[in-house]
Every structure is written in structure tokens, then in C-alpha cells.
Design an enzyme around this catalytic site. Sequence first.
Site, mmCIF file in Angstrom:
data_model
loop_
_atom_site.group_PDB
_atom_site.id
_atom_site.type_symbol
_atom_site.label_atom_id
_atom_site.label_comp_id
_atom_site.label_asym_id
_atom_site.label_seq_id
_atom_site.Cartn_x
_atom_site.Cartn_y
_atom_site.Cartn_z
ATOM 1 N N MET A 67 -11.916 4.643 -0.532
ATOM 2 C CA MET A 67 -12.589 4.805 0.798
ATOM 3 C C MET A 67 -13.393 6.108 0.577
ATOM 4 O O MET A 67 -12.953 7.104 0.854
ATOM 5 C CB MET A 67 -11.614 4.811 1.823
ATOM 6 C CG MET A 67 -11.109 3.536 2.114
ATOM 7 S SD MET A 67 -9.714 3.593 2.980
ATOM 8 C CE MET A 67 -8.547 3.419 1.585
ATOM 9 N N ASP B 167 -6.661 -6.311 4.730
ATOM 10 C CA ASP B 167 -6.147 -5.041 4.868
ATOM 11 C C ASP B 167 -6.292 -4.128 5.914
ATOM 12 O O ASP B 167 -6.920 -4.002 6.573
ATOM 13 C CB ASP B 167 -6.745 -4.010 3.445
ATOM 14 C CG ASP B 167 -6.325 -2.610 3.333
ATOM 15 O OD1 ASP B 167 -5.260 -2.429 3.980
ATOM 16 O OD2 ASP B 167 -6.892 -1.858 2.688
ATOM 17 N N MET C 262 -8.896 8.255 -0.332
ATOM 18 C CA MET C 262 -9.938 8.552 0.704
ATOM 19 C C MET C 262 -10.366 10.069 0.553
ATOM 20 O O MET C 262 -9.632 10.757 -0.063
ATOM 21 C CB MET C 262 -8.712 8.476 2.062
ATOM 22 C CG MET C 262 -8.384 7.350 2.612
ATOM 23 S SD MET C 262 -7.135 7.467 3.840
ATOM 24 C CE MET C 262 -6.626 5.942 3.996
ATOM 25 N N SER D 166 0.833 -1.271 0.116
ATOM 26 C CA SER D 166 0.089 -0.094 0.042
ATOM 27 C C SER D 166 1.117 1.286 0.009
ATOM 28 O O SER D 166 1.642 1.460 0.915
ATOM 29 C CB SER D 166 -1.051 -0.058 1.347
ATOM 30 O OG SER D 166 -1.466 1.139 1.292
ATOM 31 N N ASP E 279 -4.791 3.717 -1.852
ATOM 32 C CA ASP E 279 -5.719 4.210 -1.100
ATOM 33 C C ASP E 279 -6.084 5.214 -1.246
ATOM 34 O O ASP E 279 -5.637 6.227 -0.935
ATOM 35 C CB ASP E 279 -5.214 3.793 0.225
ATOM 36 C CG ASP E 279 -5.188 2.592 0.779
ATOM 37 O OD1 ASP E 279 -6.154 1.538 0.969
ATOM 38 O OD2 ASP E 279 -4.015 1.958 1.323
ATOM 39 N N MET F 248 -11.620 -5.672 5.809
ATOM 40 C CA MET F 248 -10.849 -4.750 6.260
ATOM 41 C C MET F 248 -10.652 -5.253 7.770
ATOM 42 O O MET F 248 -11.252 -5.690 8.609
ATOM 43 C CB MET F 248 -11.632 -3.629 6.632
ATOM 44 C CG MET F 248 -11.744 -2.793 5.382
ATOM 45 S SD MET F 248 -10.356 -2.253 4.458
ATOM 46 C CE MET F 248 -9.475 -1.353 5.861
ATOM 47 N N HIS G 16 -1.434 -1.673 -4.026
ATOM 48 C CA HIS G 16 -2.417 -1.273 -3.393
ATOM 49 C C HIS G 16 -2.486 0.373 -3.331
ATOM 50 O O HIS G 16 -1.749 0.940 -2.782
ATOM 51 C CB HIS G 16 -2.743 -1.828 -1.928
ATOM 52 C CG HIS G 16 -3.946 -1.571 -1.548
ATOM 53 N ND1 HIS G 16 -5.114 -2.307 -1.764
ATOM 54 C CD2 HIS G 16 -4.230 -0.988 -0.391
ATOM 55 C CE1 HIS G 16 -6.164 -2.077 -0.902
ATOM 56 N NE2 HIS G 16 -5.672 -1.215 -0.249
ATOM 57 N N HIS H 195 -8.280 0.756 -3.882
ATOM 58 C CA HIS H 195 -9.388 0.802 -2.813
ATOM 59 C C HIS H 195 -10.278 2.089 -2.585
ATOM 60 O O HIS H 195 -9.438 3.050 -1.874
ATOM 61 C CB HIS H 195 -8.615 0.357 -1.709
ATOM 62 C CG HIS H 195 -9.529 0.295 -0.399
ATOM 63 N ND1 HIS H 195 -8.784 0.199 0.978
ATOM 64 C CD2 HIS H 195 -10.702 0.051 -0.144
ATOM 65 C CE1 HIS H 195 -9.597 -0.002 1.945
ATOM 66 N NE2 HIS H 195 -10.665 0.247 1.182
#
Length: 217
Positions: free
Chosen positions: A67, A174, A36, A7, A34, A136, A32, A65
Site C-alpha cells: 500500500m 482483504d 503501508m 495478515s 501489509d 479490497m 499476508h 501487499h
Amino acid sequence: MNKLAPSILAADFFRLGEQIKEVENAGAEYLHIDVMDGSFVPSISFGLPLITSIRKNTKLIFDVHLMVTEPERFVDQFVDAGADIITVHAEACTHLNRTLMHLKERGIKTGVALNPATSPECLRYLYNYIDMILVMSVNPGFGGQEFIPETIKKLNDVRELVKMSGRDIDIEVDGGITLENVKSIVDAGANVIVSGSSVFKNDIASNVREFEKILHA
Ligand code: DX5
Ligand code: ZN
């Protein structure tokens, strides 16, 4: 086949390109990413321009991913930026089935993420549209948190549900994964392992190789 997904949230952004090359050369399969939004989770990370820019320089599989609240507003742009897998949160989508069908139409792999408190039961009627379930093991929003131990039981449950579905669905985990606990996580049913702070510290290449050794033992 087990895979490591480093990540980049834990990377040094000043040296991001270099560090991505390092995990790639050391044998990582996925990257990965992320995203957000400061609404679904209490933090903001990075977004589309970063993905477009790193896409040009690596062949790693981009495991994005999201979020993000109502991710359906943005999924097309993430596909265009070069995502290979897009994972949306079950809790963030009012019309999860529609979002997954749309991603399938765009020809990319779909993932559904479940927060620690969300039961995998909500996926029962969706297996035909899911390529990966992301369990998660921390509450999303930050790197470097402690692995929530109840995740092991949840992984056992998800593995059973996937088996019953008869579909070939990856199980990703994760949050809080280290060289010390990764074996128990794989034994519990996971085959895609996300790790941020345990990969992007000290000797990155050696961290990746140590993870790979355990994942392919
Ligand atoms: C948390 C993110 C994770 C995080 C993992 O919201 O989804 O991917 O970067 O980082 P570590 O491995 O440090 O827990
Ligand atoms: Zn993540």
C-alpha cells in the site's frame, strides 16, 4: 484450491515469530504482509527489515501487499527480501503494465489490488501479466474494519472477467473477513482469503483451523 493468508498486521509484534509459527503449524498456506507508507494510505506499518528477518524462519508463502505510492521504486528490494507474491495497487501505479512486466522478469508472482471504488475493468489489457487480483473489501490503511457488502457483487464480476480471460488468476479478498462471512465470500468467487483480526485473537491455531475447515469444505 482455497488458501488462507493471515495478515500479520493484527499480530502481537512482541511475539511475532511465535505467532507466525503458530499459523504455519496450524495449516495456513500464505502469510499476508501489509506494507503501508503513510502516503498512499493514512498509516505506516513496517517494511523491508521485518520481512528479511522473518523470511529466515518460515517457509510460508510471503504475500506482500504494497500500500505504497509508486511501488515500482521499491519492488526489487521486496523481491530481494524474500517476497513470493508482490501485489501493487492499480491506483498507485502510473505505469502498471511496466511494473508488472518488471516483476515477471524478476520471476515472482504478481498481484494487482483494487480499492473498493476501483472497477476491475482497468485490468482488461493486463491479464497476461497478473497472477492474482486482490479485491479490497475495506478501504486500505487499517485492520479491524467492517467488510463492505458491495464486494460480493464485485467478486462475482471479477470471477466472470477472469473466466473470460482464460487465465488461471487467483482472486484474493482483504478486509473484514470473519468466520461468519467467509463462506459467502468464497461462494462469490474468492480463493485466497486474507484475515487479520479474526486470526490473531484468542486461540490463533484454533482460528486458523476453523478457517481452513470452511475453506476446504
Ligand atoms: C488493510 C489491510 C488488511 C488488514 C486486514 O489495509 O490490507 O490486510 O490487515 O485486517 P482485518 O482482517 O482485521 O480486516
Ligand atoms: Zn492487505
